[in-house]
Design a protein around this motif. Structure first.
Motif, mmCIF file in Angstrom:
data_model
loop_
_atom_site.group_PDB
_atom_site.id
_atom_site.type_symbol
_atom_site.label_atom_id
_atom_site.label_comp_id
_atom_site.label_asym_id
_atom_site.label_seq_id
_atom_site.Cartn_x
_atom_site.Cartn_y
_atom_site.Cartn_z
ATOM 1 N N THR A 65 20.247 -64.039 61.083
ATOM 2 C CA THR A 65 20.489 -62.994 60.086
ATOM 3 C C THR A 65 20.148 -61.622 60.653
ATOM 4 O O THR A 65 20.151 -60.645 59.928
ATOM 5 N N GLY A 66 19.853 -61.584 61.921
ATOM 6 C CA GLY A 66 19.393 -60.345 62.551
ATOM 7 C C GLY A 66 17.908 -60.435 62.814
ATOM 8 O O GLY A 66 17.464 -60.315 63.944
ATOM 9 N N ARG A 67 17.120 -60.676 61.754
ATOM 10 C CA ARG A 67 15.666 -60.810 61.918
ATOM 11 C C ARG A 67 15.235 -62.273 61.972
ATOM 12 O O ARG A 67 14.221 -62.598 62.571
ATOM 13 N N THR A 68 15.971 -63.148 61.336
ATOM 14 C CA THR A 68 15.610 -64.558 61.237
ATOM 15 C C THR A 68 16.610 -65.397 62.013
ATOM 16 O O THR A 68 17.816 -65.182 61.904
ATOM 17 N N ALA A 69 16.098 -66.351 62.799
ATOM 18 C CA ALA A 69 16.972 -67.284 63.516
ATOM 19 C C ALA A 69 16.400 -68.690 63.383
ATOM 20 O O ALA A 69 15.180 -68.884 63.407
ATOM 21 N N PHE A 70 17.297 -69.668 63.214
ATOM 22 C CA PHE A 70 16.900 -71.063 63.153
ATOM 23 C C PHE A 70 18.084 -71.919 63.569
ATOM 24 O O PHE A 70 19.207 -71.431 63.711
ATOM 25 N N LEU A 71 17.829 -73.204 63.794
ATOM 26 C CA LEU A 71 18.866 -74.153 64.175
ATOM 27 C C LEU A 71 18.943 -75.264 63.139
ATOM 28 O O LEU A 71 17.937 -75.626 62.534
ATOM 29 N N THR A 72 20.152 -75.790 62.962
ATOM 30 C CA THR A 72 20.331 -77.028 62.208
ATOM 31 C C THR A 72 21.092 -77.979 63.119
ATOM 32 O O THR A 72 21.863 -77.553 63.983
ATOM 33 N N THR A 73 20.868 -79.266 62.931
ATOM 34 C CA THR A 73 21.525 -80.244 63.792
ATOM 35 C C THR A 73 21.621 -81.586 63.097
ATOM 36 O O THR A 73 20.864 -81.863 62.161
ATOM 37 N N ASN A 74 22.550 -82.403 63.570
ATOM 38 C CA ASN A 74 22.613 -83.791 63.128
ATOM 39 C C ASN A 74 22.180 -84.723 64.261
ATOM 40 O O ASN A 74 22.406 -85.920 64.198
ATOM 41 N N LEU A 75 21.575 -84.167 65.307
ATOM 42 C CA LEU A 75 20.969 -84.976 66.367
ATOM 43 C C LEU A 75 19.596 -85.432 65.893
ATOM 44 O O LEU A 75 18.863 -84.618 65.338
ATOM 45 N N PRO A 76 19.186 -86.597 66.091
ATOM 46 C CA PRO A 76 19.871 -87.714 66.725
ATOM 47 C C PRO A 76 20.614 -88.617 65.746
ATOM 48 O O PRO A 76 21.202 -89.610 66.141
ATOM 49 N N ASP A 77 20.588 -88.272 64.453
ATOM 50 C CA ASP A 77 21.193 -89.116 63.427
ATOM 51 C C ASP A 77 22.305 -88.335 62.739
ATOM 52 O O ASP A 77 22.025 -87.426 61.961
ATOM 53 N N ASP A 78 23.562 -88.690 63.013
ATOM 54 C CA ASP A 78 24.677 -87.889 62.489
ATOM 55 C C ASP A 78 24.853 -87.989 60.977
ATOM 56 O O ASP A 78 25.741 -87.372 60.408
ATOM 57 N N ARG A 79 23.989 -88.741 60.295
ATOM 58 C CA ARG A 79 24.078 -88.837 58.839
ATOM 59 C C ARG A 79 23.162 -87.850 58.136
ATOM 60 O O ARG A 79 23.269 -87.636 56.936
ATOM 61 N N ALA A 80 22.227 -87.247 58.871
ATOM 62 C CA ALA A 80 21.245 -86.351 58.259
ATOM 63 C C ALA A 80 21.206 -85.024 59.004
ATOM 64 O O ALA A 80 21.379 -84.981 60.208
ATOM 65 N N THR A 81 20.966 -83.958 58.267
ATOM 66 C CA THR A 81 20.844 -82.633 58.872
ATOM 67 C C THR A 81 19.369 -82.289 58.989
ATOM 68 O O THR A 81 18.619 -82.389 58.032
ATOM 69 N N GLN A 82 18.976 -81.879 60.170
ATOM 70 C CA GLN A 82 17.609 -81.446 60.445
ATOM 71 C C GLN A 82 17.627 -79.930 60.588
ATOM 72 O O GLN A 82 18.537 -79.368 61.206
#
Length: 181
Positions: A65-82
């Motif tokens: 967002t300019g000041r805030t950065a984060f990651l989302t992923t479905n690794l290692p389980d493609d059924r859930a978002t981390q």
């Protein structure tokens, strides 16, 4: 609990995401203000990241967002978002203390790092892994940062994922060979 009133399906999905990820809620609201629709423009790509996958069923979605950065992923389980915590860099590896932990014997305990420089964008760096980190089919030298573009294919040994970027003020794609100094 958030006191925002959803006015659309997108707002409801965003509110649900914020309630499931309270550590991000305040950061996003500080960056975007209390306008849920504005926050939804940042969260909607996160909620739809898996539908963008073309080469692999796995992804890492970087959000800034300019000041805030984060990651989302479905690794290692493609059924859930981390969702990772807000930060400037995230370690990926087999170790359970990594921001993104992948339980595979071909992944080093500390394999690679994804980082964010607000003025340059997101980058990846192999941190001396045994089986290598590859960006769009090319092996990265250890400890050399390479800028990431939306849609890049990343391989950590045999684990493949697509890298997506979203958010406010996202950088345009740049040359694949660019190194971060």
């Amino acid at each position: 609990m958030l006191n925002l009133k959803p006015s659309s399906d997108s707002d409801r999905r965003t509110l649900n995401f914020l309630e499931k990820n309270p550590s991000l809620s305040q950061c996003l609201l500080d960056d975007c203000g209390p306008n849920l629709s504005q926050v939804a423009t940042i969260i909607e790509p996160v909620l739809n990241a898996s539908s963008r996958c073309e080469v692999s069923s796995f992804y890492i979605q970087a959000v800034s967002t300019g000041r805030t950065a984060f990651l989302t992923t479905n690794l290692p389980d493609d059924r859930a978002t981390q969702v990772t915590s807000v930060g400037a860099s995230w370690l990926i590896g087999r170790n359970s203390t990594c921001a993104i932990s992948i339980k595979s014997s071909s992944i080093s305990r500390c394999h690679a790092v994804i980082g964010h420089c607000p003025d340059r964008g997101f980058y990846i760096m192999d941190v001396g892994s045994s089986n290598g980190t590859f960006l769009n089919g090319r092996r990265l030298p250890a400890l050399e940062q390479r800028l990431l573009n939306d849609g890049d294919l990343v391989e950590l040994s045999y684990t493949r994922f697509e890298f997506f970027i979203s958010g406010v003020g996202v950088h345009k794609p740049i040359c694949q060979e660019t190194q971060v100094g």
